[in-house]
Design a protein around this motif. Structure first.
Motif, PDB file in Angstrom:
ATOM      1  N   GLU A 163       0.838  -1.191   0.000  1.00 24.26           N
ATOM      2  CA  GLU A 163       0.000   0.000   0.000  1.00 24.26           C
ATOM      3  C   GLU A 163       0.878   1.248   0.000  1.00 24.26           C
ATOM      4  O   GLU A 163       2.034   1.208   0.423  1.00 24.26           O
ATOM      5  CB  GLU A 163      -0.915   0.011   1.229  1.00 24.26           C
ATOM      6  N   SER A 213      -4.075 -13.794  -4.851  1.00 25.63           N
ATOM      7  CA  SER A 213      -3.430 -12.511  -4.574  1.00 25.63           C
ATOM      8  C   SER A 213      -2.469 -12.173  -5.695  1.00 25.63           C
ATOM      9  O   SER A 213      -2.003 -13.053  -6.424  1.00 25.63           O
ATOM     10  CB  SER A 213      -2.679 -12.553  -3.239  1.00 25.63           C
ATOM     11  N   TYR A 214      -2.144 -10.878  -5.812  1.00 23.90           N
ATOM     12  CA  TYR A 214      -1.152 -10.449  -6.794  1.00 23.90           C
ATOM     13  C   TYR A 214       0.195 -11.086  -6.518  1.00 23.90           C
ATOM     14  O   TYR A 214       0.913 -11.494  -7.445  1.00 23.90           O
ATOM     15  CB  TYR A 214      -1.006  -8.927  -6.760  1.00 23.90           C
ATOM     16  N   LYS A 261      -4.347  -1.063 -10.296  1.00 19.69           N
ATOM     17  CA  LYS A 261      -5.729  -1.496 -10.497  1.00 19.69           C
ATOM     18  C   LYS A 261      -6.064  -2.631  -9.532  1.00 19.69           C
ATOM     19  O   LYS A 261      -5.188  -3.366  -9.093  1.00 19.69           O
ATOM     20  CB  LYS A 261      -5.935  -1.968 -11.941  1.00 19.69           C
ATOM     21  N   GLU A 262      -7.351  -2.791  -9.259  1.00 16.81           N
ATOM     22  CA  GLU A 262      -7.795  -3.826  -8.331  1.00 16.81           C
ATOM     23  C   GLU A 262      -8.304  -5.075  -9.041  1.00 16.81           C
ATOM     24  O   GLU A 262      -8.721  -6.022  -8.390  1.00 16.81           O
ATOM     25  CB  GLU A 262      -8.891  -3.270  -7.409  1.00 16.81           C
ATOM     26  N   ASN A 263      -8.287  -5.083 -10.361  1.00 19.72           N
ATOM     27  CA  ASN A 263      -8.863  -6.209 -11.114  1.00 19.72           C
ATOM     28  C   ASN A 263      -7.852  -6.838 -12.067  1.00 19.72           C
ATOM     29  O   ASN A 263      -8.192  -7.244 -13.187  1.00 19.72           O
ATOM     30  CB  ASN A 263     -10.079  -5.737 -11.905  1.00 19.72           C
ATOM     31  N   GLY A 286      -2.101   0.427 -13.879  1.00 22.10           N
ATOM     32  CA  GLY A 286      -2.746   1.300 -12.905  1.00 22.10           C
ATOM     33  C   GLY A 286      -3.387   2.481 -13.601  1.00 22.10           C
ATOM     34  O   GLY A 286      -4.028   2.335 -14.643  1.00 22.10           O
ATOM     35  N   TYR A 341      -9.718   7.376  -6.181  1.00 24.20           N
ATOM     36  CA  TYR A 341      -9.055   6.468  -5.241  1.00 24.20           C
ATOM     37  C   TYR A 341      -9.480   6.804  -3.811  1.00 24.20           C
ATOM     38  O   TYR A 341      -8.706   7.352  -3.036  1.00 24.20           O
ATOM     39  CB  TYR A 341      -7.534   6.550  -5.409  1.00 24.20           C
ATOM     40  N   ARG A 365     -10.074   4.672  -1.437  1.00 24.02           N
ATOM     41  CA  ARG A 365      -9.404   3.766  -0.504  1.00 24.02           C
ATOM     42  C   ARG A 365      -7.897   3.843  -0.712  1.00 24.02           C
ATOM     43  O   ARG A 365      -7.415   4.300  -1.751  1.00 24.02           O
ATOM     44  CB  ARG A 365      -9.888   2.323  -0.697  1.00 24.02           C
ATOM     45  N   THR A 366      -7.154   3.361   0.278  1.00 20.30           N
ATOM     46  CA  THR A 366      -5.694   3.372   0.188  1.00 20.30           C
ATOM     47  C   THR A 366      -5.257   2.513  -0.988  1.00 20.30           C
ATOM     48  O   THR A 366      -5.535   1.308  -1.027  1.00 20.30           O
ATOM     49  CB  THR A 366      -5.065   2.830   1.480  1.00 20.30           C
ATOM     50  N   PRO A 367      -4.561   3.091  -1.975  1.00 18.34           N
ATOM     51  CA  PRO A 367      -4.165   2.314  -3.152  1.00 18.34           C
ATOM     52  C   PRO A 367      -2.903   1.499  -2.897  1.00 18.34           C
ATOM     53  O   PRO A 367      -2.207   1.682  -1.891  1.00 18.34           O
ATOM     54  CB  PRO A 367      -3.922   3.389  -4.214  1.00 18.34           C
ATOM     55  N   LYS A 368      -2.609   0.611  -3.823  1.00 19.54           N
ATOM     56  CA  LYS A 368      -1.390  -0.193  -3.777  1.00 19.54           C
ATOM     57  C   LYS A 368      -0.456   0.221  -4.900  1.00 19.54           C
ATOM     58  O   LYS A 368      -0.879   0.825  -5.895  1.00 19.54           O
ATOM     59  CB  LYS A 368      -1.712  -1.686  -3.898  1.00 19.54           C
TER      60      LYS A 368
END
Length: 404
Positions: A62, A258-259, A238-240, A151, A85, A87-90
């Motif tokens: 994060e 998980s990534y 990105k989250e997907n 991203g 964004y 939420r806290t991004p990664k």
């Protein structure tokens, strides 16, 4: 950092075009990223100390949205940044060492007629420049566009190189986004393409203290001592990015959780012959880790251990008595090994390569209890095989060491 927007001009690419340039919708984005980033690192491996590996470390963590807003305040729509964004991004940091780093001129004005552009200009500012060196992993120069697709399109390049005067650090950032998006991050843009760099001209920042402050804000460490290399930092991930697994075929394999797990297996999938293999014959071998956990050849999935073993037998440098296939009960006469002859292709006598093959049972591939390893089709294609029993899998591998 000062913002430089790319103006619209004749024959100018746009962000929307570059994001579609790779034209590969079948291979998952994380696989494309692993292939491109690891091959770039291997291509940049230093020519000294051939016995030592090229190290590539993937870090997923994060990061603070405020850090992005502070570093790139000029040029970005901070209100839209917060809206996209909440939420806290990664971020993803891909860090290679034991490599030359982003060498060469930092501006096109410094390139002499017919001169070498160097790694820096090729990676940061150029698209579609064909590579001419035979041992390079790619040639079209389009693979790097995968970084912008991970991203929001923001990519930070940090490198430490060795010069005749000592060591030099470089940091520059680039943003490629669809200029037609109503929620684009740039305040005003005609092309969707921009860079952040020095205040007086478009080039990398070289002041170490300034660079280290930026790295600290992003949770990254500077290179030190005699270490040279490159860190590519992709925030606002990105989250997907995980590929969709068809659950009608059964539960998704564990690396789809998980990534970090997916990247671990993707490295094995594409670089099994070169990963943690000191016997690799065409350059320095690869040492890779994900979030600090090194991937050892003995911990690879069985199909990739078998693949590395076939490669080692092709080059003939590893004792067969102690290799993986022997440990799984395979005898020497059960392994196909033939030279590939091409008529009329070589001035002198010789062969183009080797063909090795072996038939393995589910027990030998550790698919039965207590190991319960996934099938080869699942490991390679992330989906169960639908063909007839004993469906063959053919892997082509040329000298750069990437499996095809």
């Amino acid at each position: 950092m000062k913002y430089y927007s790319l103006p619209l001009q004749p024959m100018q690419e746009s962000g929307a075009f570059l994001l579609r340039a790779l034209q590969n919708e079948e291979t998952p984005l994380l696989d494309l990223l692993v292939r491109e980033s690891v091959q770039n690192a291997l291509d940049a491996g230093r020519k000294d100390n051939q016995e030592l590996p090229v190290s590539v470390d993937f870090h997923i963590r994060e990061h603070s949205l405020e850090a992005i807003a502070s570093i790139f305040s000029e040029g970005l729509n901070l209100q839209m940044l917060g809206k996209r964004y909440p939420r806290t991004p990664k971020l993803l940091e891909i860090r290679d060492s034991g490599t030359e780093g982003l060498t060469g001129p930092m501006t096109f004005d410094s390139v002499l007629a017919n001169g070498q552009h160097g790694n820096f200009l090729k990676l940061v500012f150029e698209i579609g420049r064909t590579r001419t060196d035979d041992s390079a992993g790619g040639s079209w120069g389009l693979g790097k566009t995968c970084y912008f697709r991970m991203g929001a399109g923001l990519v930070i390049y940090y490198s430490r190189i060795e010069t005749s005067e000592g060591y030099e650090e470089r940091l520059v950032a680039s943003l490629v986004e669809d200029e037609n998006r109503v929620d684009r991050l740039q305040v005003t843009t005609q092309t969707g393409i921009a860079w952040w760099g020095e205040n007086d001209r478009l080039q990398a920042i070289t002041a170490p203290e300034y660079i280290h402050n930026i790295l600290k804000a992003l949770g990254a460490q500077p290179f030190s001592g005699k270490t040279t290399g490159t860190a590519i930092i992709i925030p606002l991930l990105k989250e997907n990015l995980l590929p969709v697994f068809d659950h009608e075929d059964g539960p998704a394999p564990w690396w789809h959780s998980s990534y970090e797990d997916y990247v671990n297996v993707a490295i094995q999938r594409w670089f099994s012959a070169r990963l943690d293999n000191p016997y690799f014959a065409s350059g320095r071998y690869l040492s890779a880790s994900v979030n600090g956990m090194e991937i050892a050849s003995g911990d690879m999935l069985p199909i990739f251990r078998a693949s590395q073993c076939l490669y080692d037998r092709a080059i003939g440098e590893v004792p067969e008595e102690a290799d993986y296939l022997t440990a799984r009960g395979i005898k020497s006469d059960e392994v196909l090994c033939k030279a590939i002859q091409l008529r009329g292709e070589f001035v002198a006598s010789g062969h183009a390569g080797w063909l090795l093959g072996v038939a393995l049972t589910s027990r030998q591939l550790q698919m039965e209890a207590p190991d319960n390893a996934p099938s080869p089709e699942t490991c390679i294609f992330s989906k169960p095989g639908s063909g007839a029993p004993h469906r063959p899998i053919v892997t082509f591998m040329r000298s750069p060491g990437m499996n095809i």
